[in-house]
Write an enzyme that holds these catalytic residues in place. Structure first.
Site, mmCIF file in Angstrom:
data_model
loop_
_atom_site.group_PDB
_atom_site.id
_atom_site.type_symbol
_atom_site.label_atom_id
_atom_site.label_comp_id
_atom_site.label_asym_id
_atom_site.label_seq_id
_atom_site.Cartn_x
_atom_site.Cartn_y
_atom_site.Cartn_z
ATOM 1 N N HIS A 286 5.369 4.380 -1.856
ATOM 2 C CA HIS A 286 6.171 4.723 -0.681
ATOM 3 C C HIS A 286 7.391 3.824 -0.569
ATOM 4 O O HIS A 286 7.548 2.838 -1.307
ATOM 5 C CB HIS A 286 5.329 4.623 0.597
ATOM 6 C CG HIS A 286 4.782 3.261 0.888
ATOM 7 N ND1 HIS A 286 5.529 2.247 1.445
ATOM 8 C CD2 HIS A 286 3.551 2.749 0.694
ATOM 9 C CE1 HIS A 286 4.782 1.169 1.599
ATOM 10 N NE2 HIS A 286 3.571 1.454 1.127
ATOM 11 N N CYS B 43 -0.667 -1.068 -2.417
ATOM 12 C CA CYS B 43 0.280 0.029 -2.610
ATOM 13 C C CYS B 43 1.489 -0.406 -3.421
ATOM 14 O O CYS B 43 1.735 -1.590 -3.638
ATOM 15 C CB CYS B 43 0.749 0.569 -1.259
ATOM 16 S SG CYS B 43 -0.403 1.725 -0.493
#
Length: 269
Positions: A228, A244
Site C-alpha cells: 500500500h 506490510c
C-alpha cells in the site's frame, strides 16, 4: 464490509491510521469501485521463496507440490458463491469451502500451480503461507498473466516484470526486525481504495494471500499483509512496518492502474 476488510488486510501493516473505511477498487481503473474483472496477460520466472506461518488459522488443506512462478501464469477466478477445496486431485470429499466474493466485495481468485484432469492445484489465501489445495476447473474461469512482482528485502526494492522484462522498480518500506515481512510466494488477492487517500495507507492497498509469521492478531485483524501507499514517504526504503510493504503513493497508484488480481509476489533476499 470493506472497512473491516481493510482493517484486517493491514493488521500486520504499517501504522495506526483509524480512517480505514474503504471500497473495493477495480485494477486498471483507478478510482473506480466494484468487483475486479478477470483481466490479465503473461510473468517471468524466479526461484521459490520460503516461509510459513507459526500459527495456522483456518484449516490447511494439505495439498503439496512445488510453488512455481513462470513466464506465463494462470489465475483462477471462482464462478460459484462457495467453492469447494480438495486435498487431492482425485478425492471426492472436499476439505473445506471458501466464499466468493471475498469480504471486501471483490472476486475470490487463486494462483494456479498445475492441472490434472478436471482439477487445478492452487495457492490458497490462508495460513500457513503457501498452503495449497485443488479446485474443480468447472468452478473457475482462467486467465493468463504476464506480470510478476519481486520484492528484495536486502535492497528494499520492488520490481515489476512483464513478459520477463523489468518495467518498473520502486523503493519500498518493509517489516522491522520484530515483525518482518514474511518470505515466500504470494499473490495479489484484493485491491482496496481507502476513504482517505492522504492517510497512512495512501490511495490504494493490495491485500496479499500471505500472513505475518509472528503476528496472529493485530488491531482486531488476523495478520494479513499487503502492499500500500503511505503518508510518510520518508519511511520508504526502511524497515518500519509490522510486515506490510509500503510504497510511495504515485507508485501504488501506477500499480493499481496496471495490475489485475492474481499477480504473483515473490519475496527474495
Amino acid at each position: 464490509m470493506a472497512a473491516l476488510a481493510l482493517a484486517g488486510l493491514l493488521t500486520a501493516g504499517c501504522s495506526g491510521d483509524k480512517d480505514v473505511a474503504a471500497q473495493s477498487a477495480v485494477p486498471g481503473q483507478a478510482g473506480a469501485t466494484g468487483n475486479v474483472p478477470n483481466a490479465g496477460q503473461p510473468t517471468s520466472g524466479g526461484k521459490q521463496g520460503a516461509g510459513s506461518a507459526k500459527t495456522q488459522w483456518g484449516k490447511a488443506v494439505g495439498a503439496s507440490g512445488a510453488v512455481r512462478v513462470d513466464d506465463v501464469n494462470l489465475v483462477a477466478r471462482s464462478l460459484v458463491k462457495k467453492i469447494k477445496i480438495y486435498s487431492s486431485a482425485t478425492g471426492s470429499a472436499s476439505a473445506q469451502t471458501m466464499a466468493n466474493p471475498v469480504a471486501s466485495g471483490g472476486p475470490l481468485v487463486f494462483l494456479v500451480q498445475e492441472r490434472k484432469s478436471d482439477r487445478l492445484r492452487v495457492l490458497l489465501p490462508i495460513r500457513p503461507n503457501e498452503s495449497q489445495g485443488w479446485v474443480r476447473a468447472a468452478d473457475v474461469k482462467l486467465s493468463q498473466l504476464n506480470y510478476r512482482i519481486t520484492v528484495s528485502t536486502k535492497k528494499h526494492e520492488l520490481s515489476l516484470y512483464r513478459a520477463g522484462k523489468v518495467v518498473m522498480q520502486e523503493p519500498v518500506g518493509l517489516g522491522k526486525g520484530t515483525t518482518p515481512t514474511p518470505g515466500g510466494v504470494f499473490y495479489l488477492k484484493e485491491l482496496l481504495r481507502p476513504s482517505n487517500p492522504r492517510g497512512s495507507y495512501g490511495p490504494y492497498a493490495y491485500g496479499l494471500s500471505g500472513y505475518s509469521n509472528v503476528l496472529d492478531e493485530f488491531l482486531g485483524g488476523d495478520g494479513q499483509i499487503g502492499i500500500h501507499g503511505t503518508n510518510d514517504p520518508s519511511s520508504v526504503g526502511k524497515d518500519v512496518s509490522h510486515g506490510c510493504i509500503r510504497m510511495r503513493n504515485a507508485a501504488i497508484t501506477k500499480l493499481a492502474k496496471m495490475l489485475p488480481l492474481g499477480v504473483p509476489v515473490q519475496m527474495i533476499a
